[in-house]
Design an enzyme around this catalytic site. Structure first.
Site, PDB file in Angstrom:
ATOM      1  N   ALA A  25       0.807  -1.227   0.000  1.00 29.23           N
ATOM      2  CA  ALA A  25       0.000   0.000   0.000  1.00 29.23           C
ATOM      3  C   ALA A  25       0.837   1.273   0.000  1.00 29.23           C
ATOM      4  O   ALA A  25       0.425   2.291  -0.550  1.00 29.23           O
ATOM      5  CB  ALA A  25      -0.938  -0.001   1.209  1.00 29.23           C
ATOM      6  N   THR A  29       0.039   5.423  -1.590  1.00 29.51           N
ATOM      7  CA  THR A  29      -0.519   6.494  -0.758  1.00 29.51           C
ATOM      8  C   THR A  29      -0.244   7.868  -1.374  1.00 29.51           C
ATOM      9  O   THR A  29      -1.088   8.764  -1.279  1.00 29.51           O
ATOM     10  CB  THR A  29       0.026   6.441   0.687  1.00 29.51           C
ATOM     11  OG1 THR A  29       1.441   6.299   0.642  1.00 29.51           O
ATOM     12  CG2 THR A  29      -0.572   5.287   1.461  1.00 29.51           C
ATOM     13  N   HIS A 124      -3.268 -10.198  -4.480  1.00 29.66           N
ATOM     14  CA  HIS A 124      -4.570  -9.969  -3.847  1.00 29.66           C
ATOM     15  C   HIS A 124      -5.649  -9.609  -4.864  1.00 29.66           C
ATOM     16  O   HIS A 124      -6.692  -9.072  -4.499  1.00 29.66           O
ATOM     17  CB  HIS A 124      -4.465  -8.889  -2.761  1.00 29.66           C
ATOM     18  CG  HIS A 124      -3.657  -9.347  -1.578  1.00 29.66           C
ATOM     19  ND1 HIS A 124      -3.118  -8.491  -0.652  1.00 29.66           N
ATOM     20  CD2 HIS A 124      -3.288 -10.583  -1.185  1.00 29.66           C
ATOM     21  CE1 HIS A 124      -2.448  -9.183   0.270  1.00 29.66           C
ATOM     22  NE2 HIS A 124      -2.533 -10.458  -0.033  1.00 29.66           N
ATOM     23  N   CYS A 157     -25.184 -11.828 -10.955  1.00 33.36           N
ATOM     24  CA  CYS A 157     -24.536 -12.337 -12.170  1.00 33.36           C
ATOM     25  C   CYS A 157     -25.582 -12.501 -13.265  1.00 33.36           C
ATOM     26  O   CYS A 157     -26.671 -13.022 -13.019  1.00 33.36           O
ATOM     27  CB  CYS A 157     -23.871 -13.673 -11.858  1.00 33.36           C
ATOM     28  SG  CYS A 157     -23.188 -14.516 -13.302  1.00 33.36           S
ATOM     29  N   SER A 199       4.566  -3.636   5.010  1.00 34.89           N
ATOM     30  CA  SER A 199       5.069  -3.939   6.352  1.00 34.89           C
ATOM     31  C   SER A 199       5.509  -5.400   6.458  1.00 34.89           C
ATOM     32  O   SER A 199       6.004  -5.829   7.495  1.00 34.89           O
ATOM     33  CB  SER A 199       3.989  -3.636   7.387  1.00 34.89           C
ATOM     34  OG  SER A 199       2.807  -4.326   7.045  1.00 34.89           O
ATOM     35  N   ASN A 223      10.362   1.126   3.522  1.00 34.10           N
ATOM     36  CA  ASN A 223       9.042   1.230   4.145  1.00 34.10           C
ATOM     37  C   ASN A 223       9.104   2.285   5.239  1.00 34.10           C
ATOM     38  O   ASN A 223      10.134   2.479   5.874  1.00 34.10           O
ATOM     39  CB  ASN A 223       8.636  -0.135   4.751  1.00 34.10           C
ATOM     40  CG  ASN A 223       7.156  -0.190   5.081  1.00 34.10           C
ATOM     41  OD1 ASN A 223       6.314   0.159   4.260  1.00 34.10           O
ATOM     42  ND2 ASN A 223       6.830  -0.609   6.289  1.00 34.10           N
ATOM     43  N   ILE A 241       8.866   7.249  -0.614  1.00 33.90           N
ATOM     44  CA  ILE A 241       9.038   6.327  -1.743  1.00 33.90           C
ATOM     45  C   ILE A 241       9.089   7.078  -3.068  1.00 33.90           C
ATOM     46  O   ILE A 241       9.941   6.819  -3.915  1.00 33.90           O
ATOM     47  CB  ILE A 241       7.896   5.284  -1.743  1.00 33.90           C
ATOM     48  CG1 ILE A 241       8.062   4.350  -0.533  1.00 33.90           C
ATOM     49  CG2 ILE A 241       7.873   4.474  -3.040  1.00 33.90           C
ATOM     50  CD1 ILE A 241       6.839   3.502  -0.234  1.00 33.90           C
TER      51      ILE A 241
HETATM   52 ZN   LIG Z   1     -22.570 -16.478 -12.161  1.00 30.33          ZN
END
Ligand SMILES: [Zn+2]
Length: 263
Positions: A25, A29, A124, A157, A199, A223, A241
């Site tokens: 993240a 930022t 993710h 859907c 982190s 970081n 960063i």
């Molecule tokens: Zn579906």
């Protein structure tokens, strides 16, 4: 003892052949996308927001889903622009050094900055796609957001009437094994790993750092806060960063380029 010397790290990158970058993240930022977990994070300030990112609440409570669609509609990701930190990683790819870019971010800003989609491993998932939790259909997020805009509070859907969700990994959802495997394999193939704005507390992706180190790579951690792997890193940097990364990723001696990138 880990170094903090920019020129030393520049030289390491100049000689590296298979750079792997891991981002969290902290790199976004400066593009106006809040860090969900940090001290000023969305979840810290608004516990109700955390429910929308928990698969248990999401599948059992239609009110949580409606709130989640409203949050997606107004996500800062749609107007965010890549910053100098994102562009610095594009520079690494342009120089032919980037082996893989592993990201925990779901904002798509690396691709928007110019990194090729084939190099980006989104552990993710991505906010730019929608997935049906029942039949597995996937489609572009904006098409479903258009349905929300025209009054469907919790659009089903179109194929199976099942439940739709952003194609991201929520709390309580398993990671995609092939994606994680690809990330950890890349970490073992690198000669230089750069961890930026994370982190390093979310597993298994955090183990990319010790994997790279034990495979012989140089490890640089950037970081704002300390991470559990600072003690095994060859360099640790805590500054901005978007200011420092452009200097690291530009070849030593190309000062004009470096200024151009850092704006
Ligand atoms: Zn579906």
């Amino acid at each position: 003892m880990a170094t903090t010397d920019i020129q030393t790290i520049q030289r390491w990158i100049d000689t590296a052949k298979h750079v792997v970058v891991l981002t969290g993240a902290g790199i976004s930022t400066d593009s106006g996308i809040p860090d969900f977990r940090g001290p000023q994070g969305v979840w810290t300030r608004n516990p109700a927001a955390e429910k929308m990112s928990d698969i248990h609440y999401y599948v059992t409570d239609s009110e949580v889903r409606k709130a989640a669609w409203q949050a997606r509609l107004h996500s800062p990701a749609w107007t965010a622009k890549p910053n100098a930190g994102h562009r610095a990683i594009v520079e690494l790819e342009r120089r032919g050094k980037l082996h893989a870019l592993i990201t925990q971010n779901i904002d798509g800003l690396h691709q928007q900055a110019g990194n090729s989609a084939a190099r980006v491993i989104e552990v993710h998932g991505t906010l730019h796609s929608v997935v049906c939790l029942d039949c597995g259909w996937k489609g572009p997020m904006q098409e479903t957001l258009d349905r929300v805009r025209s009054g469907e509070e919790d659009p089903p859907c179109r194929l199976c009437r099942g439940m739709l969700k952003s194609d991201t990994i929520s709390f309580g959802q398993p990671l995609v094994p092939e994606v994680i495997q690809r990330a950890l394999t890349a970490a073992q193939e690198t000669d230089f790993l750069l961890s930026i704005g994370t982190s390093l507390q979310v597993y298994p992706v955090a183990s990319a750092v010790p994997y790279a180190k034990s495979a012989g790579a140089l490890v640089v951690i950037m970081n704002a806060q300390p991470t559990p792997f600072d003690t095994i890193a060859d360099a640790v940097l805590n500054g901005s960063i978007s200011e420092i990364l452009p200097r690291l990723c530009t070849p030593e001696g190309c000062k004009s380029d470096s200024q151009g990138l850092s704006e």
